[in-house]
Design an enzyme around this catalytic site. Structure first.
Site, PDB file in Angstrom:
ATOM      1  N   ASP A  80      76.058  25.140   7.434  1.00  0.00           N
ATOM      2  CA  ASP A  80      76.791  26.320   6.994  1.00  0.00           C
ATOM      3  C   ASP A  80      75.854  27.396   6.468  1.00  0.00           C
ATOM      4  O   ASP A  80      76.044  28.582   6.717  1.00  0.00           O
ATOM      5  CB  ASP A  80      77.800  25.941   5.901  1.00  0.00           C
ATOM      6  CG  ASP A  80      79.040  25.280   6.483  1.00  0.00           C
ATOM      7  OD1 ASP A  80      78.969  24.811   7.631  1.00  0.00           O
ATOM      8  OD2 ASP A  80      80.062  25.236   5.789  1.00  0.00           O
ATOM      9  N   CYS A 121      76.215  17.561   5.239  1.00  0.00           N
ATOM     10  CA  CYS A 121      76.599  18.959   5.100  1.00  0.00           C
ATOM     11  C   CYS A 121      78.119  19.102   5.079  1.00  0.00           C
ATOM     12  O   CYS A 121      78.858  18.172   5.382  1.00  0.00           O
ATOM     13  CB  CYS A 121      75.991  19.803   6.216  1.00  0.00           C
ATOM     14  SG  CYS A 121      75.910  21.574   5.830  1.00  0.00           S
ATOM     15  N   ASP A 122      78.582  20.305   4.746  1.00  0.00           N
ATOM     16  CA  ASP A 122      79.966  20.539   4.337  1.00  0.00           C
ATOM     17  C   ASP A 122      81.025  19.894   5.225  1.00  0.00           C
ATOM     18  O   ASP A 122      81.900  19.182   4.751  1.00  0.00           O
ATOM     19  CB  ASP A 122      80.240  22.043   4.281  1.00  0.00           C
ATOM     20  CG  ASP A 122      79.443  22.734   3.197  1.00  0.00           C
ATOM     21  OD1 ASP A 122      78.583  22.077   2.584  1.00  0.00           O
ATOM     22  OD2 ASP A 122      79.666  23.932   2.966  1.00  0.00           O
ATOM     23  N   LYS A 123      81.020  20.162   6.531  1.00  0.00           N
ATOM     24  CA  LYS A 123      82.101  19.709   7.391  1.00  0.00           C
ATOM     25  C   LYS A 123      81.915  18.276   7.850  1.00  0.00           C
ATOM     26  O   LYS A 123      82.864  17.637   8.316  1.00  0.00           O
ATOM     27  CB  LYS A 123      82.241  20.634   8.615  1.00  0.00           C
ATOM     28  CG  LYS A 123      82.369  22.112   8.273  1.00  0.00           C
ATOM     29  CD  LYS A 123      83.418  22.380   7.212  1.00  0.00           C
ATOM     30  CE  LYS A 123      83.410  23.817   6.735  1.00  0.00           C
ATOM     31  NZ  LYS A 123      82.198  24.235   6.018  1.00  0.00           N
ATOM     32  N   SER A 470      82.707  30.150   1.184  1.00  0.00           N
ATOM     33  CA  SER A 470      81.795  29.064   0.864  1.00  0.00           C
ATOM     34  C   SER A 470      82.145  28.493  -0.502  1.00  0.00           C
ATOM     35  O   SER A 470      82.678  29.193  -1.373  1.00  0.00           O
ATOM     36  CB  SER A 470      80.367  29.600   0.851  1.00  0.00           C
ATOM     37  OG  SER A 470      79.505  28.729   0.164  1.00  0.00           O
TER      38      SER A 470
END
Length: 557
Positions: A80, A121-123, A470
């Site tokens: 991201d 990471c985020d997803k 974010s």
């Protein structure tokens, strides 16, 4: 204990299959044991994921030394931070679905019996947990770990400070030399972004929902404890297979309530709402915005975490991590204590056996003396967002905003306007056609929001978008507006100068334009051409639903 892998390696008809496994070094003893898929999202796209292949080897060892046969495989992960602010960010949320789908396909194809999922990471965190819920095989999740904070002039930095420094530089408030110093210092190691941004929010939720081992969320990526935690996760997965405890036994409605409580207590990312809705969908649990608001209103915000607060995940780790937060909440009766977890024990039993001490600290406030008396992941509704919108109130001092709209049909147009100083105090910046279908992919707006903060406008303007923010965003920023512009939602009908009012106390967002005028605008509105005519983004745009339901894909959207 169900052993699906016997469909692949059992009996004389499966001699060719066994031959292929033996080509990879397995023997008949290995083939007689349950198969555990060890999935990781490692790559060189981002510091969040770069260590995950190494961690997967530790998980593999944990599986093998506890009586099962591990099979390592990987899937994608989008950075991201690196995709932010340009066309690449449209791929981010879509990657969540691709991650879930690819794990499903690997496990179904090879008939693995259980899953260890490692994500950074985020997803990749929600994508991995979505797959676990969908497949409903014994599964344990483990986070790859947070990055260490950068230190400059005795101040802890994260990547968000770099984004905000860009805004300060554009406004003439920061020298090029200082911008470079911040750039060179902010990210000193591997690991996911350090504040209570989306990755650390979802890692915290992984413990609260019961899919991860207690204490696994907070140790930094490069901490020596991380290897042991991943090994223990592999061992726990074998035990879970023996106990035949599956994700949907763990991911109950009550467990999702605990997750929403955690989201609000730590001041977590608004992306947590989107991801919990998607995980609930896979777990076959009906979760709505009404649940989020009901729980938020009874949950105190107790964690003083960046971006709205002062501390990073590494600091929380030093005082006991997420188990310490859970104990605070459990002691006051705020959690569903009897929810089963991947240890085979309840969340209450896990905390009771952890011997958690009360250190001297200022990061986690007492439940009776919180930062905010109610949670910070708020749902707004009104004429501008009939299906709903979200805002994070952590670190936001004002509760009301009224201003005139400045409308942009792409994030790039808004960022350019901010960079040129064309956004003024009192404006409501509207960024539309960035929703699940319209973007497609609900881009995050960190580059633009951080630029506003860096210019000193963070407390003087508001932003409204059908895209996302974010976890590092701060300020009076409303996202996930639904229905989105691309399907003709009210956000598509806004014109420059329209008055917009936002009130987080009453949870209302209004477009102050008469129904008659909006009806006229609706008659003349035309859906724009799709941004992508083929490929993954076009497929996603065709299959994705509303942000209010988690922006999940379906054969019947």
């Amino acid at each position: 204990m169900e052993i699906s892998s016997k469909n692949v390696v059992g009996g004389t008809a499966r001699a060719p299959h066994r031959a292929m496994y033996k080509a990879m070094g397995l023997d008949d003893n290995d083939l007689s044991k349950p198969f555990v898929g060890v999935c990781h999202t490692g790559n060189e796209a981002t510091p969040c994921n770069i260590l995950l292949p190494t961690l997967a080897e530790e998980a593999k060892r944990g599986v093998a030394e506890n009586g099962a046969t591990p099979r390592v495989f990987s899937t994608i992960a989008v950075s991201d931070g690196i995709a932010m602010g340009h066309e690449g960010m449209k791929s981010s949320l879509i990657s969540r679905e691709v991650i879930a789908d690819s794990i499903e396909l690997m496990v179904r194809a090879h008939q693995y019996d259980a899953i260890v999922g490692i994500a950074g990471c985020d997803k990749s965190l929600p994508g991995t947990m979505m797959a676990m819920a969908r497949l409903n095989l014994p599964s344990v999740f483990v986070y790859g770990g947070t990055i260490m904070p950068g230190i400059l002039d005795d101040k802890e930095l994260t990547v968000v400070d770099v984004y905000e420094a860009v805004g300060a530089y554009d406004a003439g408030q920061l020298s090029l030399e200082m911008l470079k110093n911040i750039e060179n210092t902010a990210c000193p190691s591997s690991g996911s972004c350090g504040g209570m941004f989306t990755a650390n929010t979802m890692a915290s939720i992984s413990e609260a929902i019961g899919l991860a081992l207690p204490g696994s969320a907070s140790p930094p990526a490069e901490d020596e404890r991380r290897n042991k935690m991943v090994y223990d996760t592999g061992a726990a997965c074998v035990k879970l297979l023996e106990l035949n405890i599956k994700p949907r036994d763990i991911m109950t409605y009550e467990a999702f309530e605990n997750s929403i409580i955690m989201l609000n207590a730590v001041g977590g990312s608004t992306n947590g709402i989107l991801h919990l809705l998607s995980m609930a969908n896979e777990a076959r649990i009906k979760l709505t915005y009404d649940d989020f608001e009901r729980i938020r209103k009874k949950t105190p915000h107790i964690a003083d975490m960046k971006p709205g607060g002062n501390y990073v995940m590494n600091s929380l780790d030093k005082i006991g991590g997420i188990p310490f937060v859970l104990k605070k909440l459990l002691d006051k009766g705020l959690l569903n204590a009897d929810c089963i977890t991947v240890t085979g024990k309840t969340i209450q039993e896990n905390i009771n056996s952890a011997n958690i001490r009360e250190p001297e600290q200022s990061i986690i406030r007492p439940v009776d003396n919180p930062i905010h008396s109610v949670g910070t992941a708020a749902i707004l509704k009104g004429s501008l967002a009939p299906e709903g919108a979200v805002i994070k109130t952590a670190g936001v001092e004002m509760t009301k905003f009224a201003g005139k709209a400045k409308v942009y049909d792409r994030e790039e147009f808004a960022f350019e306007a901010v960079s040129k100083g064309e956004v003024d105090e009192g404006d409501v910046v509207v960024i539309r056609y960035e929703g699940p279908k319209g973007g497609p992919g609900m881009r995050e707006m960190l580059a633009t929001t951080a630029a506003l903060v860096g210019q000193g406008l963070g407390k003087k303007v508001a932003m409204v978008t059908d895209g996302r923010f974010s976890g590092g965003t701060r300020g009076f920023m409303v996202g996930h507006v639904a229905p989105e512009a691309y399907v003709g939602g009210p956000i598509a009908l806004i014109k420059d100068g329209d008055k917009i009012t936002i009130d987080t106390e009453t949870a209302v967002i209004e477009l102050r334009v008469s129904e008659e005028e909006l009806a006229k605008r609706k008659e003349s509105w035309k859906k724009p051409e799709a941004n992508y005519a083929s490929g993954a983004l076009a497929k996603y745009a065709t299959l994705v639903g509303s942000a209010a339901q988690g922006a999940v894909t379906s054969a019947n959207p």
